[in-house]
Design an enzyme around this catalytic site. Structure first.
Site, PDB file in Angstrom:
ATOM      1  N   GLN A  42       0.757  -1.382  -0.052  1.00 15.56           N
ATOM      2  CA  GLN A  42       0.004   0.027   0.024  1.00 15.56           C
ATOM      3  C   GLN A  42       0.912   1.460  -0.066  1.00 15.56           C
ATOM      4  OE1 GLN A  42      -3.410   0.149  -0.205  1.00 15.56           O
ATOM      5  NE2 GLN A  42      -3.772  -2.106   0.026  1.00 15.56           N
ATOM      6  N   ASP A  48       3.503   7.092  -4.600  1.00 13.65           N
ATOM      7  CA  ASP A  48       3.328   7.588  -6.142  1.00 13.65           C
ATOM      8  C   ASP A  48       2.541   9.052  -6.214  1.00 13.65           C
ATOM      9  OD1 ASP A  48       2.560   8.169  -8.841  1.00 13.65           O
ATOM     10  OD2 ASP A  48       2.254   5.979  -9.065  1.00 13.65           O
ATOM     11  N   ARG A  51       0.026   9.681  -8.960  1.00 11.46           N
ATOM     12  CA  ARG A  51      -1.147   8.937  -8.525  1.00 11.46           C
ATOM     13  C   ARG A  51      -2.121   9.822  -7.410  1.00 11.46           C
ATOM     14  NH1 ARG A  51      -3.684   4.147  -5.301  1.00 11.46           N
ATOM     15  NH2 ARG A  51      -2.806   5.438  -3.683  1.00 11.46           N
ATOM     16  N   GLY A  75     -12.488  -1.000  -2.904  1.00 15.73           N
ATOM     17  CA  GLY A  75     -11.204  -1.549  -2.836  1.00 15.73           C
ATOM     18  C   GLY A  75     -10.458  -0.293  -2.071  1.00 15.73           C
ATOM     19  N   GLU A  97     -12.984  -2.907   1.373  1.00 19.81           N
ATOM     20  CA  GLU A  97     -11.841  -3.622   1.254  1.00 19.81           C
ATOM     21  C   GLU A  97     -11.574  -5.018   1.577  1.00 19.81           C
ATOM     22  OE1 GLU A  97      -8.824  -2.703  -0.131  1.00 19.81           O
ATOM     23  OE2 GLU A  97      -8.085  -4.764   0.401  1.00 19.81           O
ATOM     24  N   GLU A 126     -18.188  -7.499  -4.342  1.00 19.19           N
ATOM     25  CA  GLU A 126     -19.374  -8.208  -5.107  1.00 19.19           C
ATOM     26  C   GLU A 126     -20.383  -8.786  -3.971  1.00 19.19           C
ATOM     27  OE1 GLU A 126     -16.169  -8.301  -5.763  1.00 19.19           O
ATOM     28  OE2 GLU A 126     -15.955  -8.080  -8.076  1.00 19.19           O
ATOM     29  N   GLU A 140      -9.528   3.343  -7.076  1.00 15.07           N
ATOM     30  CA  GLU A 140      -8.123   3.209  -7.955  1.00 15.07           C
ATOM     31  C   GLU A 140      -8.124   1.648  -8.261  1.00 15.07           C
ATOM     32  OE1 GLU A 140      -5.339   2.275  -9.341  1.00 15.07           O
ATOM     33  OE2 GLU A 140      -3.907   2.661  -7.668  1.00 15.07           O
ATOM     34  N   GLU A 149      -5.210  -6.959 -13.889  1.00 13.53           N
ATOM     35  CA  GLU A 149      -5.731  -7.296 -12.493  1.00 13.53           C
ATOM     36  C   GLU A 149      -7.336  -7.418 -12.638  1.00 13.53           C
ATOM     37  OE1 GLU A 149      -4.363  -4.764  -9.272  1.00 13.53           O
ATOM     38  OE2 GLU A 149      -2.708  -4.350 -10.151  1.00 13.53           O
ATOM     39  N   HIS A 318       4.116   4.477 -10.482  1.00 14.65           N
ATOM     40  CA  HIS A 318       4.625   2.958 -10.326  1.00 14.65           C
ATOM     41  C   HIS A 318       4.105   2.153 -11.240  1.00 14.65           C
ATOM     42  CE1 HIS A 318       0.447   2.826  -8.872  1.00 14.65           C
ATOM     43  NE2 HIS A 318       0.492   1.437  -8.572  1.00 14.65           N
TER      44      HIS A 318
HETATM   45  C1  LIG Z   1      -4.864  -0.429  -6.182  1.00 18.30           C
HETATM   46  S1  LIG Z   1      -5.303  -0.836  -4.470  1.00 18.30           S
HETATM   47  C2  LIG Z   1      -5.895   0.848  -4.149  1.00 18.30           C
HETATM   48  C3  LIG Z   1      -6.158   0.908  -2.772  1.00 18.30           C
HETATM   49  C4  LIG Z   1      -6.496   2.405  -2.171  1.00 18.30           C
HETATM   50  N1  LIG Z   1      -7.823   2.743  -2.668  1.00 18.30           N
HETATM   51  C5  LIG Z   1      -5.789   3.420  -2.519  1.00 18.30           C
HETATM   52  O1  LIG Z   1      -5.933   4.029  -3.828  1.00 18.30           O
HETATM   53  O2  LIG Z   1      -4.467   3.728  -2.236  1.00 18.30           O
HETATM   54  C6  LIG Z   1      -6.757  -1.421  -4.810  1.00 18.30           C
HETATM   55  C7  LIG Z   1      -7.380  -2.454  -3.427  1.00 18.30           C
HETATM   56  O3  LIG Z   1      -8.556  -2.853  -3.948  1.00 18.30           O
HETATM   57  C8  LIG Z   1      -8.740  -3.975  -3.206  1.00 18.30           C
HETATM   58  N2  LIG Z   1      -9.823  -4.848  -3.942  1.00 18.30           N
HETATM   59  C9  LIG Z   1      -9.776  -5.135  -5.441  1.00 18.30           C
HETATM   60  N3  LIG Z   1     -10.647  -5.871  -5.398  1.00 18.30           N
HETATM   61  C10 LIG Z   1     -11.631  -5.830  -4.500  1.00 18.30           C
HETATM   62  C11 LIG Z   1     -12.837  -6.231  -4.411  1.00 18.30           C
HETATM   63  N4  LIG Z   1     -13.549  -6.981  -5.350  1.00 18.30           N
HETATM   64  N5  LIG Z   1     -13.565  -5.974  -3.221  1.00 18.30           N
HETATM   65  C12 LIG Z   1     -12.934  -5.347  -2.428  1.00 18.30           C
HETATM   66  N6  LIG Z   1     -11.676  -4.963  -2.314  1.00 18.30           N
HETATM   67  C13 LIG Z   1     -10.931  -5.143  -3.816  1.00 18.30           C
HETATM   68  C14 LIG Z   1      -7.516  -4.695  -3.123  1.00 18.30           C
HETATM   69  O4  LIG Z   1      -7.320  -5.466  -1.968  1.00 18.30           O
HETATM   70  C15 LIG Z   1      -6.624  -3.259  -2.951  1.00 18.30           C
HETATM   71  O5  LIG Z   1      -6.320  -3.067  -1.477  1.00 18.30           O
END
Ligand SMILES: C[S@@+](CC[C@H](N)C(=O)[O-])C[C@H]1O[C@@H](n2cnc3c(N)ncnc32)[C@H](O)[C@@H]1O
Length: 380
Positions: A42, A48, A51, A75, A97, A126, A140, A149, A318
């Site tokens: 994280q 970044d 971002r 997420g 999350e 979901e 994000e 992904e 990144h």
């Molecule tokens: C790229 S990170 C972004 C984290 C934060 N929002 C940020 O901008 O710093 C994506 C996050 O989404 C979570 N994630 C991905 N798919 C998800 C889902 N279907 N349901 C819940 N969390 C999800 C991942 O575990 C991850 O922590």
């Protein structure tokens, strides 16, 4: 997967739109979500600046989208976007999350005195049920070359279930770009491959001489395996803008408010690119993306913000760029035209990884036309 690769968002079943594959949740968690549960990962995203600045400015320069509104952060990770939404005046923010990172997000929400506004929910988007629909969905979700992904599936699912009519998506639009590049990396990778094969030949001879078994029947399979690894796997790079040797083309545009999973399952684009360098080597293609925060037609942004991952000297991200190398490189000159056909599909083994087919015909100003190129690549 290199140290710069983001986590693998393996797969829950993605119900929205046709063509979605059923994914084993346990496998998806082990392969994809697991890395997001680590603070170091994280932190990489939180460090970044491109971002962070883009999301920060998008929220705080468009407070009208947040003041008194309900927001869903899909997420949430550390909860940064949820906390900014609350600081911008949201009435209620749901921060969903999937991983245990939710516990750290909860700690940060309390430490920043935002617990009356931000509710952290641990679970897969979901599967989560919210008590109300929301005005804004922020997320994000972007992977390497935008779609690796496949996390946008989860955002689409959230949007179709939880966004009020007239609601706004953050970001609102996304695009994928491609351009021809020069790079010394191809020579390095070819030499690595040759080294691996020479080592194999020595190994088969030794095995035959010392242990009486001939392994050379596997030479073709070993060569294919090494070729995939060294020559056909796309590479993470922060390209210098001077490495881009021709015009860049947009190969995909996504409206986050209306796109379906079907729309993003496949990327297919035929495009032309003109070489803009006098005399150089075409070593491959670079791919990158940008996203925009524009609000919606009925509820536009006061100030539009762009987050770009294009090659840059000062503003690398990144995500870098994904590079697809050609072996061997082709000599090109200014004015040569590349006719490129690009197709990207999800891997059948892991829907969060991608497979690419890239064809290129080079129309040279000189009379001699190089043979057409057709290569397969893997975005791992
Ligand atoms: C790229 S990170 C972004 C984290 C934060 N929002 C940020 O901008 O710093 C994506 C996050 O989404 C979570 N994630 C991905 N798919 C998800 C889902 N279907 N349901 C819940 N969390 C999800 C991942 O575990 C991850 O922590």
């Amino acid at each position: 997967m290199g140290s710069h690769q983001k986590g693998e968002r393996g797969g829950s079943s993605n119900g929205s739109g046709g063509g979605a594959m059923v994914v084993d949740k346990g496998v998806d968690f082990a392969q994809y979500f697991c890395t997001y549960a680590f603070l170091y990962h994280q932190k990489e995203m939180l460090s970044d600046r491109v971002r962070m600045d883009a999301y920060f400015n998008a929220i705080f320069e468009n407070k009208h989208h947040f003041k008194g509104k309900t927001v869903l952060d899909v997420g949430a990770g550390s909860g940064i976007l949820a906390m900014w939404s609350a600081q911008a005046g949201a009435r209620k923010v749901y921060a969903v999350e999937a991983t245990k990172m939710s516990g750290h997000a909860q700690t940060l929400v309390k430490a920043n005195n935002l617990q009356d506004v931000v509710e952290v929910l641990e679970g897969s988007m979901e599967d989560v049920t919210l008590p109300e629909k929301v005005d804004v969905i922020i997320s994000e979700w972007m992977g390497y070359f935008l779609l690796r992904e496949s996390m946008f599936d989860s955002v689409i699912c959230a949007r179709d279930r939880w966004l009020k009519p007239g609601g706004v998506m953050y970001p609102s639009h996304a695009r994928m770009w491609m351009a021809p590049i020069r790079s010394g990396l191809g020579d390095q990778k070819k030499s690595d491959y040759d080294g691996a094969m020479n080592d194999w030949y020595a190994f088969t001879e030794d095995t035959k001489e010392y242990y009486g078994v001939d392994m050379s029947a596997l030479t073709k399979s070993f060569s294919e395996e090494q070729m995939k690894y060294y020559l056909q796997t796309s590479l993470w790079q922060n390209l210098h803008p001077h490495q881009v040797i021709g015009t860049a083309a947009i190969i995909k545009e996504i409206d986050c408010l209306t796109a379906t999973v079907n729309d993003i399952l496949k990327v297919k684009s035929d495009f032309l690119s003109s070489i803009t360098f006098e005399n150089t080597r075409l070593c491959g293609f670079g791919g990158w993306f940008d996203v925009h925060f524009r609000g919606s037609e009925v509820n536009p942004a006061q100030r539009e913000i762009e987050l770009t991952t294009a090659p840059s000297v000062d503003n690398g991200t990144h995500w870098g760029q994904q590079v697809f190398l050609l072996h061997p490189p082709v000599h090109v000159i200014e004015g040569d035209v590349l006719s490129v056909s690009f197709t990207m599909d999800r891997s059948k083994e892991n829907h969060r990884l991608m497979e690419v087919e890239l064809g290129c015909e080079i129309k040279q100003s000189s009379s001699k036309q190089p043979p057409p190129i057709r290569n397969k690549y893997y975005i791992e």
